[in-house]
Design a protein around this motif. Structure first.
Motif, PDB file in Angstrom:
ATOM      1  N   MET A   9       0.830  -1.194   0.000  1.00  0.00           N
ATOM      2  CA  MET A   9       0.000   0.000   0.000  1.00  0.00           C
ATOM      3  C   MET A   9       0.871   1.252   0.000  1.00  0.00           C
ATOM      4  O   MET A   9       0.521   2.235  -0.612  1.00  0.00           O
ATOM      5  CB  MET A   9      -0.917  -0.028   1.216  1.00  0.00           C
ATOM      6  N   SER A  10       2.009   1.214   0.676  1.00  0.00           N
ATOM      7  CA  SER A  10       2.870   2.393   0.695  1.00  0.00           C
ATOM      8  C   SER A  10       3.446   2.671  -0.685  1.00  0.00           C
ATOM      9  O   SER A  10       3.783   3.813  -1.000  1.00  0.00           O
ATOM     10  CB  SER A  10       3.988   2.213   1.714  1.00  0.00           C
ATOM     11  N   ASP A  11       3.556   1.632  -1.509  1.00  0.00           N
ATOM     12  CA  ASP A  11       4.059   1.808  -2.870  1.00  0.00           C
ATOM     13  C   ASP A  11       3.116   2.697  -3.678  1.00  0.00           C
ATOM     14  O   ASP A  11       3.572   3.592  -4.394  1.00  0.00           O
ATOM     15  CB  ASP A  11       4.215   0.437  -3.542  1.00  0.00           C
ATOM     16  N   ILE A  12       1.819   2.469  -3.551  1.00  0.00           N
ATOM     17  CA  ILE A  12       0.865   3.287  -4.301  1.00  0.00           C
ATOM     18  C   ILE A  12       0.828   4.711  -3.740  1.00  0.00           C
ATOM     19  O   ILE A  12       0.669   5.664  -4.495  1.00  0.00           O
ATOM     20  CB  ILE A  12      -0.536   2.648  -4.346  1.00  0.00           C
ATOM     21  N   GLN A  13       1.005   4.865  -2.436  1.00  0.00           N
ATOM     22  CA  GLN A  13       1.047   6.210  -1.847  1.00  0.00           C
ATOM     23  C   GLN A  13       2.265   6.983  -2.360  1.00  0.00           C
ATOM     24  O   GLN A  13       2.179   8.175  -2.641  1.00  0.00           O
ATOM     25  CB  GLN A  13       1.071   6.131  -0.317  1.00  0.00           C
ATOM     26  N   GLN A  14       3.375   6.281  -2.489  1.00  0.00           N
ATOM     27  CA  GLN A  14       4.582   6.916  -3.022  1.00  0.00           C
ATOM     28  C   GLN A  14       4.357   7.332  -4.471  1.00  0.00           C
ATOM     29  O   GLN A  14       4.748   8.420  -4.881  1.00  0.00           O
ATOM     30  CB  GLN A  14       5.760   5.956  -2.918  1.00  0.00           C
ATOM     31  N   LYS A  15       3.712   6.468  -5.244  1.00  0.00           N
ATOM     32  CA  LYS A  15       3.429   6.776  -6.649  1.00  0.00           C
ATOM     33  C   LYS A  15       2.489   7.985  -6.748  1.00  0.00           C
ATOM     34  O   LYS A  15       2.652   8.836  -7.623  1.00  0.00           O
ATOM     35  CB  LYS A  15       2.827   5.549  -7.332  1.00  0.00           C
ATOM     36  N   ILE A  16       1.509   8.067  -5.852  1.00  0.00           N
ATOM     37  CA  ILE A  16       0.594   9.220  -5.835  1.00  0.00           C
ATOM     38  C   ILE A  16       1.382  10.504  -5.573  1.00  0.00           C
ATOM     39  O   ILE A  16       1.162  11.513  -6.249  1.00  0.00           O
ATOM     40  CB  ILE A  16      -0.525   9.030  -4.789  1.00  0.00           C
ATOM     41  N   GLU A  74       4.518  11.090  -6.189  1.00  0.00           N
ATOM     42  CA  GLU A  74       5.317  11.411  -7.377  1.00  0.00           C
ATOM     43  C   GLU A  74       4.454  12.038  -8.468  1.00  0.00           C
ATOM     44  O   GLU A  74       4.855  13.012  -9.112  1.00  0.00           O
ATOM     45  CB  GLU A  74       5.981  10.143  -7.913  1.00  0.00           C
ATOM     46  N   GLU A  75       3.271  11.473  -8.684  1.00  0.00           N
ATOM     47  CA  GLU A  75       2.370  12.010  -9.711  1.00  0.00           C
ATOM     48  C   GLU A  75       1.862  13.404  -9.342  1.00  0.00           C
ATOM     49  O   GLU A  75       1.664  14.246 -10.213  1.00  0.00           O
ATOM     50  CB  GLU A  75       1.197  11.060  -9.945  1.00  0.00           C
ATOM     51  N   LEU A  76       1.651  13.652  -8.043  1.00  0.00           N
ATOM     52  CA  LEU A  76       1.238  14.984  -7.592  1.00  0.00           C
ATOM     53  C   LEU A  76       2.315  16.023  -7.922  1.00  0.00           C
ATOM     54  O   LEU A  76       2.000  17.105  -8.438  1.00  0.00           O
ATOM     55  CB  LEU A  76       0.977  14.983  -6.085  1.00  0.00           C
ATOM     56  N   GLU A  77       3.555  15.675  -7.611  1.00  0.00           N
ATOM     57  CA  GLU A  77       4.652  16.594  -7.910  1.00  0.00           C
ATOM     58  C   GLU A  77       4.756  16.843  -9.408  1.00  0.00           C
ATOM     59  O   GLU A  77       4.952  17.983  -9.847  1.00  0.00           O
ATOM     60  CB  GLU A  77       5.968  16.035  -7.377  1.00  0.00           C
ATOM     61  N   GLN A  78       4.615  15.774 -10.187  1.00  0.00           N
ATOM     62  CA  GLN A  78       4.704  15.918 -11.639  1.00  0.00           C
ATOM     63  C   GLN A  78       3.552  16.764 -12.176  1.00  0.00           C
ATOM     64  O   GLN A  78       3.744  17.611 -13.047  1.00  0.00           O
ATOM     65  CB  GLN A  78       4.698  14.538 -12.305  1.00  0.00           C
ATOM     66  N   ALA A  79       2.345  16.540 -11.649  1.00  0.00           N
ATOM     67  CA  ALA A  79       1.188  17.318 -12.108  1.00  0.00           C
ATOM     68  C   ALA A  79       1.376  18.800 -11.799  1.00  0.00           C
ATOM     69  O   ALA A  79       1.077  19.658 -12.637  1.00  0.00           O
ATOM     70  CB  ALA A  79      -0.087  16.792 -11.452  1.00  0.00           C
ATOM     71  N   ARG A  80       1.867  19.101 -10.623  1.00  0.00           N
ATOM     72  CA  ARG A  80       2.107  20.505 -10.267  1.00  0.00           C
ATOM     73  C   ARG A  80       3.146  21.141 -11.191  1.00  0.00           C
ATOM     74  O   ARG A  80       2.985  22.279 -11.626  1.00  0.00           O
ATOM     75  CB  ARG A  80       2.546  20.603  -8.815  1.00  0.00           C
ATOM     76  N   ALA A  99      -2.286  15.168 -16.497  1.00  0.00           N
ATOM     77  CA  ALA A  99      -1.485  14.884 -15.306  1.00  0.00           C
ATOM     78  C   ALA A  99      -2.371  14.713 -14.079  1.00  0.00           C
ATOM     79  O   ALA A  99      -2.165  13.808 -13.269  1.00  0.00           O
ATOM     80  CB  ALA A  99      -0.464  15.999 -15.089  1.00  0.00           C
ATOM     81  N   TRP A 100      -3.386  15.578 -13.944  1.00  0.00           N
ATOM     82  CA  TRP A 100      -4.288  15.445 -12.793  1.00  0.00           C
ATOM     83  C   TRP A 100      -5.194  14.228 -12.928  1.00  0.00           C
ATOM     84  O   TRP A 100      -5.580  13.617 -11.932  1.00  0.00           O
ATOM     85  CB  TRP A 100      -5.103  16.728 -12.587  1.00  0.00           C
ATOM     86  N   ASP A 101      -5.525  13.840 -14.151  1.00  0.00           N
ATOM     87  CA  ASP A 101      -6.284  12.601 -14.347  1.00  0.00           C
ATOM     88  C   ASP A 101      -5.496  11.396 -13.840  1.00  0.00           C
ATOM     89  O   ASP A 101      -6.058  10.484 -13.229  1.00  0.00           O
ATOM     90  CB  ASP A 101      -6.640  12.405 -15.827  1.00  0.00           C
ATOM     91  N   ALA A 102      -4.201  11.398 -14.100  1.00  0.00           N
ATOM     92  CA  ALA A 102      -3.344  10.302 -13.624  1.00  0.00           C
ATOM     93  C   ALA A 102      -3.339  10.243 -12.101  1.00  0.00           C
ATOM     94  O   ALA A 102      -3.402   9.149 -11.512  1.00  0.00           O
ATOM     95  CB  ALA A 102      -1.933  10.473 -14.169  1.00  0.00           C
ATOM     96  N   VAL A 103      -3.300  11.404 -11.467  1.00  0.00           N
ATOM     97  CA  VAL A 103      -3.342  11.448  -9.994  1.00  0.00           C
ATOM     98  C   VAL A 103      -4.671  10.888  -9.490  1.00  0.00           C
ATOM     99  O   VAL A 103      -4.708  10.075  -8.561  1.00  0.00           O
ATOM    100  CB  VAL A 103      -3.132  12.892  -9.487  1.00  0.00           C
ATOM    101  N   GLU A 104      -5.771  11.309 -10.105  1.00  0.00           N
ATOM    102  CA  GLU A 104      -7.093  10.843  -9.680  1.00  0.00           C
ATOM    103  C   GLU A 104      -7.245   9.337  -9.858  1.00  0.00           C
ATOM    104  O   GLU A 104      -7.848   8.662  -9.019  1.00  0.00           O
ATOM    105  CB  GLU A 104      -8.176  11.573 -10.453  1.00  0.00           C
ATOM    106  N   GLU A 105      -6.701   8.796 -10.929  1.00  0.00           N
ATOM    107  CA  GLU A 105      -6.786   7.354 -11.152  1.00  0.00           C
ATOM    108  C   GLU A 105      -6.029   6.587 -10.074  1.00  0.00           C
ATOM    109  O   GLU A 105      -6.515   5.566  -9.571  1.00  0.00           O
ATOM    110  CB  GLU A 105      -6.247   7.002 -12.533  1.00  0.00           C
TER     111      GLU A 105
END
Length: 73
Positions: free
Chosen positions: A1-8, A10-16, A32-38
């Motif tokens: 579960m921590s793996d997906i939190q880490q990926k979230i 990373e995607e948040l930083e990239q989206a910003r 980019a924000w769609d990827a975060v939401e998914e």
């Protein structure tokens, strides 16, 4: 579960970063924000799925056992 939190994270930083460079109304920013939401939806889905306990597993294998009977009163 921590793996997906880490990926979230990373995607948040990239989206910003993408939105800062391309602008808030750009298609790249929206993607980019769609990827975060998914990823957030997947994390939520994983939290909702709880593993079966030993009695539930036993009752799945032995539905006619006395311990597994359900009585409607």
């Amino acid at each position: 579960m921590s793996d997906i939190q880490q990926k979230i994270e990373e995607e948040l930083e990239q989206a910003r970063a993408v939105c800062d460079v391309k602008g808030g109304g750009s298609p790249e920013c929206a993607a980019a924000w769609d990827a975060v939401e998914e990823l957030q939806a997947e994390a939520s889905h994983q939290r909702q799925h709880k593993p079966k306990n030993s009695l539930e597993q036993y009752c799945d294998a032995n539905p006619d056992a006395l311990e597994c009977r359900v009585y409607d009163n």
